[in-house]
Design a protein around this motif. Sequence first.
Motif, short mmCIF file in Angstrom:
data_model
loop_
_atom_site.label_atom_id
_atom_site.label_comp_id
_atom_site.label_asym_id
_atom_site.label_seq_id
_atom_site.Cartn_x
_atom_site.Cartn_y
_atom_site.Cartn_z
N LEU A 1 -1.81 1.63 -2.76
CA LEU A 1 -1.66 1.39 -1.32
C LEU A 1 -0.71 2.40 -0.69
O LEU A 1 -0.95 2.89 0.42
CB LEU A 1 -1.17 -0.03 -1.05
CG LEU A 1 -2.19 -1.14 -1.19
CD1 LEU A 1 -1.54 -2.50 -1.02
CD2 LEU A 1 -3.29 -0.96 -0.15
N LEU A 2 0.38 2.69 -1.38
CA LEU A 2 1.35 3.65 -0.86
C LEU A 2 0.72 5.03 -0.72
O LEU A 2 0.92 5.71 0.29
CB LEU A 2 2.57 3.71 -1.79
CG LEU A 2 3.71 4.61 -1.33
CD1 LEU A 2 4.27 4.14 0.00
CD2 LEU A 2 4.81 4.65 -2.38
N GLU A 3 -0.06 5.45 -1.69
CA GLU A 3 -0.75 6.74 -1.61
C GLU A 3 -1.70 6.78 -0.41
O GLU A 3 -1.75 7.77 0.31
CB GLU A 3 -1.55 7.02 -2.88
CG GLU A 3 -0.73 7.57 -4.01
CD GLU A 3 -1.56 7.94 -5.22
OE1 GLU A 3 -1.31 9.02 -5.79
OE2 GLU A 3 -2.45 7.16 -5.60
N LYS A 4 -2.43 5.71 -0.19
CA LYS A 4 -3.35 5.65 0.95
C LYS A 4 -2.59 5.72 2.26
O LYS A 4 -3.01 6.39 3.20
CB LYS A 4 -4.19 4.38 0.90
CG LYS A 4 -5.26 4.41 -0.17
CD LYS A 4 -6.05 3.13 -0.22
CE LYS A 4 -7.03 3.14 -1.37
NZ LYS A 4 -7.73 1.88 -1.53
N GLU A 5 -1.45 5.01 2.34
CA GLU A 5 -0.62 5.06 3.55
C GLU A 5 -0.11 6.47 3.80
O GLU A 5 -0.13 6.95 4.93
CB GLU A 5 0.57 4.11 3.43
CG GLU A 5 0.24 2.67 3.62
CD GLU A 5 1.47 1.77 3.52
OE1 GLU A 5 2.60 2.30 3.49
OE2 GLU A 5 1.29 0.55 3.46
N ARG A 6 0.34 7.12 2.75
CA ARG A 6 0.87 8.48 2.89
C ARG A 6 -0.23 9.45 3.31
O ARG A 6 0.01 10.34 4.12
CB ARG A 6 1.52 8.95 1.60
CG ARG A 6 2.86 8.30 1.34
CD ARG A 6 3.50 8.83 0.09
NE ARG A 6 4.83 8.29 -0.10
CZ ARG A 6 5.62 8.62 -1.11
NH1 ARG A 6 5.22 9.50 -2.01
NH2 ARG A 6 6.81 8.08 -1.21
N GLU A 7 -1.43 9.28 2.77
CA GLU A 7 -2.55 10.15 3.14
C GLU A 7 -2.93 9.96 4.60
O GLU A 7 -3.26 10.91 5.29
CB GLU A 7 -3.76 9.87 2.25
CG GLU A 7 -3.61 10.39 0.85
CD GLU A 7 -4.76 9.97 -0.05
OE1 GLU A 7 -5.74 9.34 0.44
OE2 GLU A 7 -4.67 10.25 -1.26
#
Length: 110
Positions: free
Chosen positions: A95-101
């Motif tokens: 989820l954090l990776e998706k938010e950062r992207e």
Amino acid sequence: MIRVFGPKVYYALHDSKLRGDVLIFFKNNPFYLTINIISKSMHIDYSNIRGVVCGDGGNYSKDRGLARLGLLASKKTRGEKAYIISQKGFKAAELLEKERESTCPTRKNE
């Protein structure tokens, strides 16, 4: 993310970019690692990694350590603790990776 994991995990991962980076590092390397190995692999000072993983009470709050939040699991190997990402941690890292992207500025093709 706050609805899924609660405010403690949300604030821990958004309060410190390094904390999120370490969690994503574990997601990409899903096996037991010591703090020393993580430090050398990421080229980041040992005390900062220890603070992020365990919470040292100095620069990093003890209640926001990745292990204390249940995002990492640990076991003792040869007298030293080794950590691995938990299932909860894996989902949080995704989820954090998706938010950062989604917040990363994209380059327009011209």
